[in-house]
Design a protein around this motif. Structure first.
Motif, PDB file in Angstrom:
ATOM      1  N   GLY A 138     -13.447  -4.707  -7.751  1.00 33.56           N
ATOM      2  CA  GLY A 138     -13.348  -6.099  -7.992  1.00 33.56           C
ATOM      3  C   GLY A 138     -12.792  -6.196  -9.299  1.00 33.56           C
ATOM      4  O   GLY A 138     -12.716  -5.270  -9.970  1.00 33.56           O
ATOM      5  N   GLU A 139     -12.885  -7.571  -9.717  1.00 34.31           N
ATOM      6  CA  GLU A 139     -12.415  -7.776 -11.264  1.00 34.31           C
ATOM      7  C   GLU A 139     -13.059  -7.202 -12.011  1.00 34.31           C
ATOM      8  O   GLU A 139     -14.487  -7.130 -12.030  1.00 34.31           O
ATOM      9  N   PRO A 140     -12.746  -6.567 -13.140  1.00 32.78           N
ATOM     10  CA  PRO A 140     -13.496  -5.844 -14.186  1.00 32.78           C
ATOM     11  C   PRO A 140     -14.355  -6.935 -15.007  1.00 32.78           C
ATOM     12  O   PRO A 140     -13.864  -7.896 -15.397  1.00 32.78           O
ATOM     13  N   GLU A 141     -15.586  -6.438 -15.110  1.00 32.93           N
ATOM     14  CA  GLU A 141     -16.634  -7.112 -15.807  1.00 32.93           C
ATOM     15  C   GLU A 141     -17.044  -6.550 -17.059  1.00 32.93           C
ATOM     16  O   GLU A 141     -17.617  -6.993 -17.996  1.00 32.93           O
ATOM     17  N   GLN A 142     -17.242  -5.314 -17.101  1.00 36.48           N
ATOM     18  CA  GLN A 142     -17.624  -4.317 -18.260  1.00 36.48           C
ATOM     19  C   GLN A 142     -16.452  -4.604 -19.549  1.00 36.48           C
ATOM     20  O   GLN A 142     -15.498  -4.398 -19.379  1.00 36.48           O
ATOM     21  N   GLN A 143     -17.339  -5.093 -20.785  1.00 37.49           N
ATOM     22  CA  GLN A 143     -16.472  -5.572 -21.684  1.00 37.49           C
ATOM     23  C   GLN A 143     -15.732  -4.307 -22.418  1.00 37.49           C
ATOM     24  O   GLN A 143     -14.383  -4.625 -22.827  1.00 37.49           O
ATOM     25  N   ALA A 144     -16.252  -3.014 -22.373  1.00 31.38           N
ATOM     26  CA  ALA A 144     -15.478  -2.039 -22.874  1.00 31.38           C
ATOM     27  C   ALA A 144     -14.349  -1.699 -21.829  1.00 31.38           C
ATOM     28  O   ALA A 144     -13.128  -1.285 -22.664  1.00 31.38           O
ATOM     29  N   VAL A 145     -14.069  -1.698 -20.642  1.00 31.31           N
ATOM     30  CA  VAL A 145     -13.170  -1.601 -19.748  1.00 31.31           C
ATOM     31  C   VAL A 145     -12.239  -2.648 -19.777  1.00 31.31           C
ATOM     32  O   VAL A 145     -10.818  -2.240 -19.883  1.00 31.31           O
ATOM     33  N   ILE A 146     -12.722  -3.801 -20.003  1.00 33.06           N
ATOM     34  CA  ILE A 146     -11.503  -4.904 -20.430  1.00 33.06           C
ATOM     35  C   ILE A 146     -10.739  -4.801 -21.421  1.00 33.06           C
ATOM     36  O   ILE A 146      -9.435  -5.064 -21.766  1.00 33.06           O
ATOM     37  N   ALA A 147     -11.488  -4.294 -22.595  1.00 33.35           N
ATOM     38  CA  ALA A 147     -10.867  -4.218 -23.708  1.00 33.35           C
ATOM     39  C   ALA A 147      -9.923  -2.874 -23.716  1.00 33.35           C
ATOM     40  O   ALA A 147      -8.974  -2.988 -24.421  1.00 33.35           O
ATOM     41  N   PHE A 148     -10.454  -1.894 -23.056  1.00 31.16           N
ATOM     42  CA  PHE A 148      -9.459  -0.787 -23.046  1.00 31.16           C
ATOM     43  C   PHE A 148      -7.899  -1.100 -22.280  1.00 31.16           C
ATOM     44  O   PHE A 148      -7.089  -0.868 -22.654  1.00 31.16           O
ATOM     45  N   LEU A 149      -8.310  -1.778 -21.107  1.00 35.09           N
ATOM     46  CA  LEU A 149      -7.117  -2.242 -20.219  1.00 35.09           C
ATOM     47  C   LEU A 149      -6.191  -3.134 -21.192  1.00 35.09           C
ATOM     48  O   LEU A 149      -4.906  -2.979 -20.923  1.00 35.09           O
ATOM     49  N   GLU A 150      -6.819  -4.053 -21.890  1.00 33.74           N
ATOM     50  CA  GLU A 150      -5.954  -4.985 -22.574  1.00 33.74           C
ATOM     51  C   GLU A 150      -5.048  -3.966 -23.659  1.00 33.74           C
ATOM     52  O   GLU A 150      -3.780  -4.555 -24.145  1.00 33.74           O
ATOM     53  N   TRP A 151      -5.691  -3.189 -24.061  1.00 24.49           N
ATOM     54  CA  TRP A 151      -5.030  -2.304 -25.406  1.00 24.49           C
ATOM     55  C   TRP A 151      -4.031  -1.502 -24.637  1.00 24.49           C
ATOM     56  O   TRP A 151      -2.863  -1.468 -25.137  1.00 24.49           O
ATOM     57  N   VAL A 152      -4.287  -0.868 -23.364  1.00 18.71           N
ATOM     58  CA  VAL A 152      -3.331  -0.155 -22.944  1.00 18.71           C
ATOM     59  C   VAL A 152      -2.047  -0.907 -22.477  1.00 18.71           C
ATOM     60  O   VAL A 152      -1.105  -0.306 -22.516  1.00 18.71           O
ATOM     61  N   GLY A 182     -20.035  -1.822 -33.203  1.00 14.72           N
ATOM     62  CA  GLY A 182     -21.121  -0.849 -32.973  1.00 14.72           C
ATOM     63  C   GLY A 182     -21.911  -0.695 -31.611  1.00 14.72           C
ATOM     64  O   GLY A 182     -22.833   0.274 -31.587  1.00 14.72           O
ATOM     65  N   GLU A 183     -21.652  -1.508 -30.620  1.00 16.25           N
ATOM     66  CA  GLU A 183     -22.147  -1.274 -29.255  1.00 16.25           C
ATOM     67  C   GLU A 183     -21.569  -0.041 -28.680  1.00 16.25           C
ATOM     68  O   GLU A 183     -20.623   0.301 -28.586  1.00 16.25           O
ATOM     69  N   ASN A 184     -22.488   0.761 -28.243  1.00 17.10           N
ATOM     70  CA  ASN A 184     -21.978   2.014 -27.693  1.00 17.10           C
ATOM     71  C   ASN A 184     -21.701   1.900 -26.239  1.00 17.10           C
ATOM     72  O   ASN A 184     -22.458   0.909 -25.386  1.00 17.10           O
ATOM     73  N   ALA A 185     -20.748   2.346 -25.390  1.00 20.60           N
ATOM     74  CA  ALA A 185     -20.334   2.265 -23.787  1.00 20.60           C
ATOM     75  C   ALA A 185     -19.593   3.469 -23.580  1.00 20.60           C
ATOM     76  O   ALA A 185     -19.130   4.360 -24.541  1.00 20.60           O
ATOM     77  N   ARG A 186     -19.643   3.732 -22.215  1.00 19.70           N
ATOM     78  CA  ARG A 186     -18.976   4.881 -21.702  1.00 19.70           C
ATOM     79  C   ARG A 186     -18.201   4.115 -20.471  1.00 19.70           C
ATOM     80  O   ARG A 186     -18.554   3.572 -19.566  1.00 19.70           O
ATOM     81  N   ILE A 187     -17.031   4.916 -20.320  1.00 24.19           N
ATOM     82  CA  ILE A 187     -16.061   4.647 -19.295  1.00 24.19           C
ATOM     83  C   ILE A 187     -15.694   5.654 -18.640  1.00 24.19           C
ATOM     84  O   ILE A 187     -15.204   6.855 -19.200  1.00 24.19           O
ATOM     85  N   ALA A 188     -16.066   5.715 -17.411  1.00 23.26           N
ATOM     86  CA  ALA A 188     -15.496   7.079 -16.673  1.00 23.26           C
ATOM     87  C   ALA A 188     -14.672   6.854 -15.664  1.00 23.26           C
ATOM     88  O   ALA A 188     -14.497   5.717 -14.990  1.00 23.26           O
ATOM     89  N   ILE A 189     -13.707   7.667 -15.752  1.00 22.64           N
ATOM     90  CA  ILE A 189     -12.344   7.473 -14.890  1.00 22.64           C
ATOM     91  C   ILE A 189     -12.150   8.784 -14.142  1.00 22.64           C
ATOM     92  O   ILE A 189     -12.085   9.992 -14.641  1.00 22.64           O
ATOM     93  N   SER A 190     -11.499   8.531 -12.862  1.00 24.59           N
ATOM     94  CA  SER A 190     -11.094   9.711 -12.241  1.00 24.59           C
ATOM     95  C   SER A 190      -9.767   9.375 -11.379  1.00 24.59           C
ATOM     96  O   SER A 190      -9.491   8.081 -11.214  1.00 24.59           O
ATOM     97  N   GLY A 191      -9.213  10.398 -10.634  1.00 25.83           N
ATOM     98  CA  GLY A 191      -8.252   9.992  -9.863  1.00 25.83           C
ATOM     99  C   GLY A 191      -6.897  10.799  -9.998  1.00 25.83           C
ATOM    100  O   GLY A 191      -6.859  11.882 -10.170  1.00 25.83           O
ATOM    101  N   ALA A 192      -5.700  10.040 -10.004  1.00 29.69           N
ATOM    102  CA  ALA A 192      -4.280  10.580  -9.829  1.00 29.69           C
ATOM    103  C   ALA A 192      -3.932  11.576 -11.009  1.00 29.69           C
ATOM    104  O   ALA A 192      -4.053  11.331 -12.230  1.00 29.69           O
ATOM    105  N   PHE A 193      -3.520  12.980 -10.532  1.00 27.17           N
ATOM    106  CA  PHE A 193      -3.162  13.719 -11.495  1.00 27.17           C
ATOM    107  C   PHE A 193      -1.542  13.221 -12.486  1.00 27.17           C
ATOM    108  O   PHE A 193      -1.708  13.621 -13.277  1.00 27.17           O
TER     109      PHE A 193
END
Length: 327
Positions: free
Chosen positions: A283-297, A36-47
């Motif tokens: 640096g090594e990711p620390e945001q829990q939402a980012v880590i969860a997303f990368l593991e899922w990817v 239930g914790e809300n989070a936002r992940i901003a991503i930019s870069g390569a086409f």
């Protein structure tokens, strides 16, 4: 005083403290997010990576609706700059890392593979000769590294004269595709001549509209994912890998999307300009939402790689990338 009345506040307080400690333990565990914790992940870069990351975000949201994504394409250079400046959480990156970037603390995981392909218009008057002969690394250097634009007769054998002048297109933005493609013929993006065009879609459109032009695009912008055929108006300049002046059968793997992806995966298509694609952080990711997303990817998300028009990483390499998140 009744003994129950005395101990009741103490019991309630103990329960509350245990609940708080338990909640902290779950949110502190790497890669997990409190339900239930809300989070936002901003991503930019390569086409190159943008279509796949968009698909990943949509699929990830089906089981993590509390995470909001903001995804913007703008080139690998923008992805690196945004991440290192703290403007985004993740960058999409599509070339090898420089030592200077590593020294600044960039952290990365490889998530898939694709390739950069030299392109021409389907209306090119020399299309038949190109598909018979192919081009070599030296030919590509002649096209993109000359101070004066060459003619078609400078890169393929013509019966008469030098033919018409080549219109040379390149990328105006700091692009992983441009750096990777240039590295195939021993150069860097800044060494390349040509009319600068912003982004993969813009470069594909410029080539499509000029019959005498050359350009280069990531596979996802050359082929249609649904049909597997080349996008309308776009043709490929094939590589003469053994430099014998003939496009041999084992060098001709461009007919459809499946064929080129198989060639990339097997190593028949040279690397570069085949390359790995990355998601990067400062640096090594620390945001829990980012880590969860990368593991899922790197786990469930890999099922969407091939249908989206990319080459999956092998299992051993995926385990290696996952170990970066679990250390």
């Amino acid at each position: 005083m009744n003994i129950k009345t005395f101990f009741l506040p103490v019991i309630i307080l103990s329960i509350l403290i245990l609940g708080i400690l338990g909640g902290c333990g779950s949110s502190d565990k790497k890669g997990q997010q409190t339900e239930g914790e809300n989070a936002r992940i901003a991503i930019s870069g390569a086409f190159a990576l943008y279509p796949l990351v968009t698909t990943w975000a949509e699929e990830f949201n089906k089981t993590h609706p509390n995470i909001q994504f903001d995804i913007q394409a703008g080139g690998a250079g923008k992805g690196m700059a945004d991440v290192m400046a703290g403007a985004t959480d993740l960058g999409m990156f599509s070339r090898n890392f420089t030592q200077a970037e590593i020294d600044r603390g960039v952290w990365w995981v490889a998530v898939t593979k694709d390739a950069v392909i030299p392109t021409i218009s389907t209306e090119n008057p020399y299309l038949e000769e190109l598909h018979k002969q192919g081009v070599t690394q030296e030919d590509l250097a002649t096209i993109w590294l000359n101070n004066e634009y060459p003619h078609w007769g400078d890169v393929i054998d013509l019966e008469e004269g030098r033919g018409e002048q080549i219109t040379v297109f390149a990328r105006s933005d700091a692009a992983g595709a441009a750096e990777t493609f240039a590295s195939y013929f021993g150069a860097h993006q800044e060494d390349m001549n040509g009319v600068g065009i912003m982004g993969d879609p813009g470069l594909a459109d410029a080539v499509r509209r000029d019959p005498l032009s050359v350009g280069f695009n990531n596979t996802i912008y050359v082929y249609d994912v649904e049909s597997g055929q080349k996008n309308e108006g776009i043709e490929i300049i094939p590589f003469d890998l053994n430099t014998n002046g003939v496009l041999d059968e084992d060098e001709d793997f461009y007919d459809n999307f499946s064929a080129i992806l198989k060639a990339v995966g097997s190593g028949k298509y040279p690397s570069p300009p085949a390359r790995e694609l990355y998601l990067i952080t400062n640096g090594e990711p620390e945001q829990q939402a980012v880590i969860a997303f990368l593991e899922w990817v790197l786990t469930e998300g890999q099922q969407f790689v091939r249908p989206s028009g990319y080459v999956p990483l092998n299992e051993a390499y995926i385990r290696d990338q996952l170990s970066k998140l679990q250390n």
